[in-house]
Design an enzyme around this catalytic site. Structure first.
Site, PDB file in Angstrom:
ATOM      1  N   LYS A 113       0.828  -1.209   0.000  1.00 16.62           N
ATOM      2  CA  LYS A 113       0.000   0.000   0.000  1.00 16.62           C
ATOM      3  C   LYS A 113       0.862   1.258   0.000  1.00 16.62           C
ATOM      4  O   LYS A 113       0.503   2.259  -0.615  1.00 16.62           O
ATOM      5  CB  LYS A 113      -0.942   0.012   1.219  1.00 16.62           C
ATOM      6  N   LYS A 195      -3.672 -12.546 -10.702  1.00 14.33           N
ATOM      7  CA  LYS A 195      -5.002 -12.920 -10.239  1.00 14.33           C
ATOM      8  C   LYS A 195      -6.042 -11.924 -10.740  1.00 14.33           C
ATOM      9  O   LYS A 195      -5.759 -10.761 -10.912  1.00 14.33           O
ATOM     10  CB  LYS A 195      -5.038 -12.872  -8.696  1.00 14.33           C
ATOM     11  N   LYS A 198      -6.334  -8.740  -8.728  1.00 13.87           N
ATOM     12  CA  LYS A 198      -5.241  -7.772  -8.713  1.00 13.87           C
ATOM     13  C   LYS A 198      -5.277  -6.861  -9.927  1.00 13.87           C
ATOM     14  O   LYS A 198      -4.576  -5.876 -10.004  1.00 13.87           O
ATOM     15  CB  LYS A 198      -3.884  -8.505  -8.700  1.00 13.87           C
TER      16      LYS A 198
END
Ligand code: TRP
Length: 336
Positions: A113, A195, A198
């Site tokens: 993040k 994925k 994502k």
């Protein structure tokens, strides 16, 4: 025998996609039959990355509708919104004193993040796993169905539970991450890169809210490959991915036919994707329409939220009694 307590949470950010559905929601629906389940829309967690609340109400109500459409039954599980349970915030505060900043700074999700939003590295982001621990332990849950990327958070949850128990007395169990069908939890994006969850490109992710035409178009554009040159070749990732999706939504016969075509080097990916597109539409459209109907029924959604809040609070209040007792946060003399 008392059933084990399960808790999981989902953030009301963005639209629910196939990865969420097969990785999480479908398993929750199974678990509600077997365990004492709490499922929580974690709106506080979403504030760590989405401080603008303009769309929050809509996101929460849409997610709730999609959870109901997927089969979560408010009579079988406790389905609630995190911010309706203030006890979670109190437990978060106590756990913050048991969490070390060094550990929090080393958490993989935190480091991600920081890279993604370098201008908003707020303390809530740093203590995100502490809030998650409070979600789990406020019900003294022992099983937490989550994806692989969340295992570190569950390990941290165990640490806080142990530290609390060691310092103040035994209140909390030691929860473990738990997944039903681990091989199904990896739904890859339609370009074969990473994925589905994502992906930032909406054209390579299938959402439960997608229209029939959009589903067909996305699958038509999905990455395939050259047809195999030799019989019984190993499938390239992008092709394996199409087969993976097909196994989830098409009939076993259909999958078998295309497997044979692949193994005999006569596969036509255009035909395969056409079939997959139709089967995907058949799979997604009833979910989308059910979600739409729940979303339109605000009276019912209000009822679901208030029943969920009440049940979740009853459980949380009972835990917080034990917590305050153990910590000695009791200043009124009850008897004189
Ligand atoms: N961190 C989880 C995620 O990003 C969401 C979450 C919040 C959660 N609280 C939880 C998951 C408690 C399981 C248990 O997906």
């Amino acid at each position: 025998m008392k059933k084990e307590t399960v808790l999981s949470g989902i953030r009301p950010t963005g639209f629910v996609h196939l990865g969420n559905y097969f990785g999480a929601m479908r398993n929750w629906v199974k678990m509600q039959e077997e365990f004492d389940c709490y499922f929580c829309v974690v709106d506080w967690h979403s504030l760590t990355t989405h401080p603008d609340t303009k769309e929050l109400r809509e996101s929460v109500l849409r997610l709730l509708s999609e959870l109901l459409a997927s089969g979560l039954d408010p009579e079988k599980c406790v389905l609630y919104i995190q911010s309706h349970v203030p006890e979670i915030a109190e437990l978060y505060l106590y756990f913050n004193m048991l969490a070390y900043t060094g550990e929090l700074e080393r958490t993989a999700t935190f480091k991600d993040k920081v890279r993604q939003q370098p201008d908003n590295v707020n303390a809530g982001l740093l203590t995100y796993p502490v809030l998650q621990a409070a979600d789990i332990l406020v019900h003294r849950a022992t099983k937490v169905p989550v994806g692989k990327d969340q295992e570190q958070h569950i390990e941290m949850t165990r640490n806080y539970a142990e530290r609390f128990n060691h310092r103040y007395g035994n209140v909390f169990p030691s929860p473990t991450a738990f997944s039903y069908d681990s091989e199904l939890t990896r739904i890859m994006s339609l370009d074969g890169k990473g994925k589905m969850s994502k992906s930032e490109n909406h054209m390579v992710t299938l959402y439960l809210a997608d229209s029939d035409d959009l589903i067909r178009e996305k699958i038509k554009k999905a990455k395939s490959d050259a047809a195999p040159a030799e019989p019984n070749s190993v499938k390239p990732d992008s092709v394996e991915n199409l087969f993976g999706l097909m196994r989830l939504v098409s009939s076993p016969d259909t999958v078998e036919n295309f497997e044979q075509d692949f193994n005999n080097c006569v596969i036509r990916y255009g035909d395969m994707k056409k079939q997959l597109g139709e089967d995907m539409v058949k799979f997604i459209s009833p979910l989308r329409e059910k979600a739409r109907a729940f979303r339109a029924d605000e009276k019912y959604l209000n009822q679901v939220m208030s029943i969920g809040a009440e049940k979740a609070r009853n459980s949380a209040i009972a835990t917080m009694e034990l917590v305050r007792d153990a910590m000695g946060l009791k200043y009124f003399a009850l008897k004189s």
